[in-house]
Motif scaffolding. Structure first.
Motif, PDB file in Angstrom:
ATOM      1  N   ASN A  84       0.853  -1.194   0.000  1.00 47.20           N
ATOM      2  CA  ASN A  84       0.000   0.000   0.000  1.00 47.20           C
ATOM      3  C   ASN A  84       0.882   1.235   0.000  1.00 47.20           C
ATOM      4  O   ASN A  84       1.473   1.600   1.003  1.00 47.20           O
ATOM      5  N   GLU A 101      -0.338   4.130  -2.012  1.00 45.72           N
ATOM      6  CA  GLU A 101      -1.099   5.242  -2.580  1.00 45.72           C
ATOM      7  C   GLU A 101      -2.380   5.578  -1.824  1.00 45.72           C
ATOM      8  O   GLU A 101      -2.962   6.638  -2.070  1.00 45.72           O
ATOM      9  N   ILE A 102      -2.860   4.725  -0.948  1.00 56.42           N
ATOM     10  CA  ILE A 102      -4.146   4.934  -0.283  1.00 56.42           C
ATOM     11  C   ILE A 102      -3.924   5.054   1.223  1.00 56.42           C
ATOM     12  O   ILE A 102      -3.077   4.359   1.785  1.00 56.42           O
ATOM     13  N   SER A 103      -4.689   5.901   1.876  1.00 56.61           N
ATOM     14  CA  SER A 103      -4.553   6.053   3.321  1.00 56.61           C
ATOM     15  C   SER A 103      -4.869   4.737   4.020  1.00 56.61           C
ATOM     16  O   SER A 103      -5.626   3.902   3.519  1.00 56.61           O
ATOM     17  N   ALA A 104      -4.280   4.564   5.190  1.00 54.58           N
ATOM     18  CA  ALA A 104      -4.501   3.333   5.950  1.00 54.58           C
ATOM     19  C   ALA A 104      -5.982   3.149   6.279  1.00 54.58           C
ATOM     20  O   ALA A 104      -6.515   2.033   6.213  1.00 54.58           O
ATOM     21  N   SER A 132      -8.582   4.232   4.551  1.00 54.32           N
ATOM     22  CA  SER A 132      -9.297   3.844   3.337  1.00 54.32           C
ATOM     23  C   SER A 132      -9.020   2.392   2.982  1.00 54.32           C
ATOM     24  O   SER A 132      -9.913   1.673   2.514  1.00 54.32           O
ATOM     25  N   ASN A 145       4.876  -0.160   7.242  1.00 55.51           N
ATOM     26  CA  ASN A 145       3.945   0.967   7.198  1.00 55.51           C
ATOM     27  C   ASN A 145       3.362   1.205   8.586  1.00 55.51           C
ATOM     28  O   ASN A 145       2.473   0.478   9.041  1.00 55.51           O
ATOM     29  N   ASP A 191       1.463   3.621   9.607  1.00 54.00           N
ATOM     30  CA  ASP A 191       0.052   4.011   9.568  1.00 54.00           C
ATOM     31  C   ASP A 191      -0.849   2.785   9.458  1.00 54.00           C
ATOM     32  O   ASP A 191      -1.877   2.693  10.141  1.00 54.00           O
TER      33      ASP A 191
END
Length: 320
Positions: free
Chosen positions: A47, A49-52, A54, A74, A76
């Motif tokens: 991951n 490109e997308i917020s955690a 989302s 990651n 987040d």
């Protein structure tokens, strides 16, 4: 006489068509419904490109209970998913080595020393579960020339990773090519370090079912995951054909036979690299419909989540 020959020809064609249909893998009536609802462990999740938050929504609506085991560590994702995140380390460091033009095989560089120190600390307190995805040979499988590298699996740096992982019963996920040298290296390392489970990314991109069968027969601590091998990923590159493991017509017979023969050594993965995060729904749906539905119920559950729960010591989802 001509009429008889034509009739025989039509019968032969019909018979061949019938046999082809019988030989083609078919979804199993007892598995179709289960495949739609079974929880999934995604053991190859990137991951970038997308917020955690989302991504958690994507996972929740697809009943993906756990995810990770590759990619840049990651914080987040770990904060949002908590114990559902399978934290892995090492991919970022190998990318740094590549970009700086340094040696992949020398463990005495500061990047690797820092990596091994962080890994040992994380394994000890349980915040990290393994190394991954370590690309040792992606020369024939990466679409990006600037991301390609090739070095021996049994090299000083990788061997040190195995030594550390062996002390803590951690995993190492490897992206590699399939050849005799790799086969000998992986059998040697998995034999010398029995507490390490090696996960082969994408079941080795260019490998055939018999290649994996040979490894699985000799080592119970070698597993692989079925990511990157369906129509969504095939749409990115003509090199992938119509899908390595499955197409819109279902799971390929050779791979189905391998999975049923070794149901405790195969898992699922999405491989949302290369901008595919937004196609997560499609990837999970095609794996439910074109992979899981073709497996016997017991094997289906092993591949979907039970193997990952056992390997990563995950908490089972709560039942409503």
């Amino acid at each position: 006489m001509t009429t008889t020959i034509n009739a025989l020809g039509k019968l032969t064609v019909a018979a061949l068509f019938c046999c082809t249909l019988l030989a083609q893998a078919q979804p199993l009536p007892g598995s179709i419904s289960l495949a739609k609802t079974v929880p999934i462990a995604d053991v190859h999740l990137h991951n970038y490109e997308i917020s955690a938050g989302s991504f958690k929504e994507l996972m929740d609506r697809n009943n993906v209970q756990w995810a990770g085991a590759v990619g840049y560590l990651n914080d987040d994702m770990r904060a949002v998913l908590k114990d559902r995140y399978i934290a892995a380390i090492g991919q970022r460091e190998l990318v740094d080595i590549l970009r700086q033009g340094r040696s992949f095989t020398d463990p005495d560089q500061w990047i690797f020393k820092s990596l091994f120190k962080a890994a040992e600390s994380g394994f000890k307190d349980g915040s990290i579960k393994g190394f991954g995805e370590l690309h040792t040979d992606n020369y024939d499988s990466s679409p990006r020339p600037d991301f390609r590298r090739r070095f021996r699996l049994d090299s000083p740096m990788i061997r040190q990773a195995y030594e550390i992982a062996n002390r803590y019963g951690a995993f190492i996920q490897i992206h590699a090519g399939m050849n005799e040298t790799f086969r000998d290296d992986i059998l040697r390392l998995s034999g010398e370090f029995p507490q390490v489970t090696t996960i082969l990314s994408h079941c080795l991109p260019l490998a055939r079912p018999d290649d994996l069968r040979n490894l699985f027969q000799q080592r119970k601590n070698i597993m692989c995951e079925l990511s990157g091998g369906g129509p969504v990923h095939a749409s990115l590159s003509t090199k992938l054909g119509d899908g390595k493991f499955y197409t819109t017509n279902g799971l390929k017979t050779g791979w189905r036979n391998l999975i049923e023969e070794f149901p405790t050594q195969v898992m699922l993965g999405s491989d949302t690299c290369c901008g595919l995060e937004k196609r997560y729904d499609e990837i999970i749906q095609e794996q439910r419909e074109q992979v899981l539905a073709y497996l016997t119920p017991a094997t289906l559950e092993q591949v979907a989540y039970k193997n990952a729960v056992r390997l990563f010591k995950l908490e089972m989802p709560r039942r409503n």
